[in-house]
Design a protein around this motif. Structure first.
Motif, PDB file in Angstrom:
ATOM      1  N   VAL A  84      -6.979  46.015  70.277  1.00  0.00           N
ATOM      2  CA  VAL A  84      -8.044  44.535  70.483  1.00  0.00           C
ATOM      3  C   VAL A  84      -7.514  44.625  72.046  1.00  0.00           C
ATOM      4  O   VAL A  84      -6.954  44.659  73.271  1.00  0.00           O
ATOM      5  CB  VAL A  84      -7.453  43.555  69.801  1.00  0.00           C
ATOM      6  CG1 VAL A  84      -7.533  41.918  70.840  1.00  0.00           C
ATOM      7  CG2 VAL A  84      -7.583  43.361  68.787  1.00  0.00           C
ATOM      8  N   ASN A  85      -9.383  44.269  72.520  1.00  0.00           N
ATOM      9  CA  ASN A  85      -9.376  44.099  73.756  1.00  0.00           C
ATOM     10  C   ASN A  85      -9.431  42.404  74.283  1.00  0.00           C
ATOM     11  O   ASN A  85      -9.253  41.387  73.950  1.00  0.00           O
ATOM     12  CB  ASN A  85     -10.601  43.918  74.604  1.00  0.00           C
ATOM     13  CG  ASN A  85     -10.965  42.921  76.031  1.00  0.00           C
ATOM     14  OD1 ASN A  85     -10.179  42.296  76.550  1.00  0.00           O
ATOM     15  ND2 ASN A  85     -11.972  43.834  76.889  1.00  0.00           N
ATOM     16  N   PRO A  86      -7.485  42.025  74.899  1.00  0.00           N
ATOM     17  CA  PRO A  86      -6.689  40.965  74.862  1.00  0.00           C
ATOM     18  C   PRO A  86      -7.787  39.717  75.991  1.00  0.00           C
ATOM     19  O   PRO A  86      -6.797  38.351  75.816  1.00  0.00           O
ATOM     20  CB  PRO A  86      -5.448  41.639  74.871  1.00  0.00           C
ATOM     21  CG  PRO A  86      -5.135  41.802  76.042  1.00  0.00           C
ATOM     22  CD  PRO A  86      -7.113  42.771  75.856  1.00  0.00           C
ATOM     23  N   TYR A  87      -8.676  40.263  76.821  1.00  0.00           N
ATOM     24  CA  TYR A  87      -8.917  39.127  77.631  1.00  0.00           C
ATOM     25  C   TYR A  87     -10.303  38.468  77.024  1.00  0.00           C
ATOM     26  O   TYR A  87     -10.752  38.952  76.210  1.00  0.00           O
ATOM     27  CB  TYR A  87      -8.876  40.111  78.690  1.00  0.00           C
ATOM     28  CG  TYR A  87      -7.891  40.751  79.466  1.00  0.00           C
ATOM     29  CD1 TYR A  87      -6.916  41.098  79.342  1.00  0.00           C
ATOM     30  CD2 TYR A  87      -9.488  41.949  79.267  1.00  0.00           C
ATOM     31  CE1 TYR A  87      -6.297  41.860  79.350  1.00  0.00           C
ATOM     32  CE2 TYR A  87      -7.979  43.442  79.483  1.00  0.00           C
ATOM     33  CZ  TYR A  87      -6.845  43.214  79.804  1.00  0.00           C
ATOM     34  OH  TYR A  87      -5.756  44.182  79.864  1.00  0.00           O
ATOM     35  N   THR A  88      -9.810  37.128  77.806  1.00  0.00           N
ATOM     36  CA  THR A  88     -11.263  36.164  77.641  1.00  0.00           C
ATOM     37  C   THR A  88     -12.063  36.308  79.025  1.00  0.00           C
ATOM     38  O   THR A  88     -11.614  37.063  80.460  1.00  0.00           O
ATOM     39  CB  THR A  88     -10.710  35.123  77.401  1.00  0.00           C
ATOM     40  OG1 THR A  88     -10.547  34.141  78.161  1.00  0.00           O
ATOM     41  CG2 THR A  88     -10.400  35.008  76.298  1.00  0.00           C
TER      42      THR A  88
END
Length: 338
Positions: A84-88
């Motif tokens: 998962v790319n955990p950033y917004t």
């Protein structure tokens, strides 16, 4: 569903929360492993100013796809290993407008500014799900922290003619060592722990220096023909290592800073000018960095078992965090298995 929550400094418990409901443009993933990172440890110790408790920690994810929304494009399959790319990213700030979405001014990272991934399921936009079909879910949990080190090497514009010193051989530092080595650079790893330095050599460092038992300055001059390293990547976050990076880098060198220093740092700013240095920050990672780490892990040369210090159940997560807090220098990654 079952989840882990940090409720107060020194307090961590297993809680029941609602299973997420997937939207049409989202993917529901079944969490298999989540890594505890340094920011989670600081949250547990009450030293993370960006966190408001209680919070579900975790942004280093190894999972499989459970179900796929009807508006998700092709390329995803049920049962596929993913991370998962955990950033917004807001899409409107200066960073986003410049295409550097990893440094979004309004970023909210899982487990820091918003609840994280340390539960049994997670629903998120398909664009934040990174396929890693040939990587096990366990190993997928290593991708995010290593990608931060990969990104720092990109920020440093490392090439095969560079000598690169990486200060700090934790997971992020290991990622920087791997990426710099893959680019053909000569890598010097620096740490206080001989076991970590030995592992750094396994992943690509040509040399290891224990700065607690050796004269770092003299060894660097010896290894670089008196010039100093072309690039220094700071992956610790202490006033000493920040100053060390500026002091030891070669004239016209590049310094890339990943670690957050907990207090103010004073510099001999004359070196900024005399050496005509490039001093750059490096934050999070880009999607390309995630893909590059996944490709590296698939090559089969990474000593993945050595990078995982312990795998625990959610019920044993509290004792694992307490042990890590008591001896932080000896831990690479603790994974929680769901």
């Amino acid at each position: 569903m079952k989840a882990i929550q940090i409720t107060a400094p020194g307090e961590l418990k297993v809680v029941e929360v609602n299973k997420p409901v997937m939207k049409d443009d989202e993917i529901l993933i079944k969490i298999k492993y989540v890594g505890f990172c340094g920011s989670d440890l600081n949250t547990f110790l009450g030293k993370n100013p960006m966190v408001k408790l209680p919070i579900i920690p975790g942004h280093e994810v190894g999972a499989v796809i459970e179900s796929i929304g009807k508006d998700v494009p092709a390329g995803f399959e049920v049962g596929m290993s993913v991370t998962v790319n955990p950033y917004t990213n807001c899409g409107k700030c200066a960073s986003c407008r410049n295409g550097r979405v990893n440094a979004c001014e309004h970023n909210e990272t899982f487990g820091v500014q918003r609840n994280g991934a340390m539960g049994e399921y997670l629903a998120l936009p398909w664009s934040k799900v990174i396929p890693a079909a040939d990587t096990t879910p366990r190993d997928c949990a290593l991708i995010e922290p290593m990608s931060v080190g990969f990104h720092a090497v990109s920020r440093a514009q490392v090439t095969d003619i560079d000598v690169v010193m990486v200060i700090g051989c934790g997971m992020i530092g290991m990622g920087a060592i791997v990426r710099a080595s893959l680019r053909g650079a000569t890598v010097i790893a620096v740490d206080l722990d001989d076991e970590k330095l030995a592992l750094a050599k396994q992943v690509g460092a040509a040399y290891g220096i224990n700065s607690g038992t050796e004269n770092l300055h003299e060894r660097l001059l010896e290894l670089t023909g008196g010039l100093g390293p072309d690039v220094v990547i700071e992956a610790v976050g202490s006033p000493f290592t920040y100053r060390c990076a500026v002091d030891e880098v070669a004239f016209t060198g590049r310094v890339v800073c990943i670690g957050y220093a907990k207090s103010e740092v004073s510099f001999q700013t004359k070196y900024f000018v005399q050496k005509e240095l490039d001093i750059r920050g490096s934050r999070n990672a880009m999607p390309a960095d995630f893909r590059a780490v996944a490709k590296y892990l698939q090559q089969g040369t990474c000593p993945k078992d050595e990078l995982i210090s312990k795998i625990v159940t959610p019920e044993n997560a509290l004792s694992a965090m307490e042990e890590w807090a008591a001896n932080p220098g000896k831990v690479f990654r603790i994974l929680v298995e769901f």
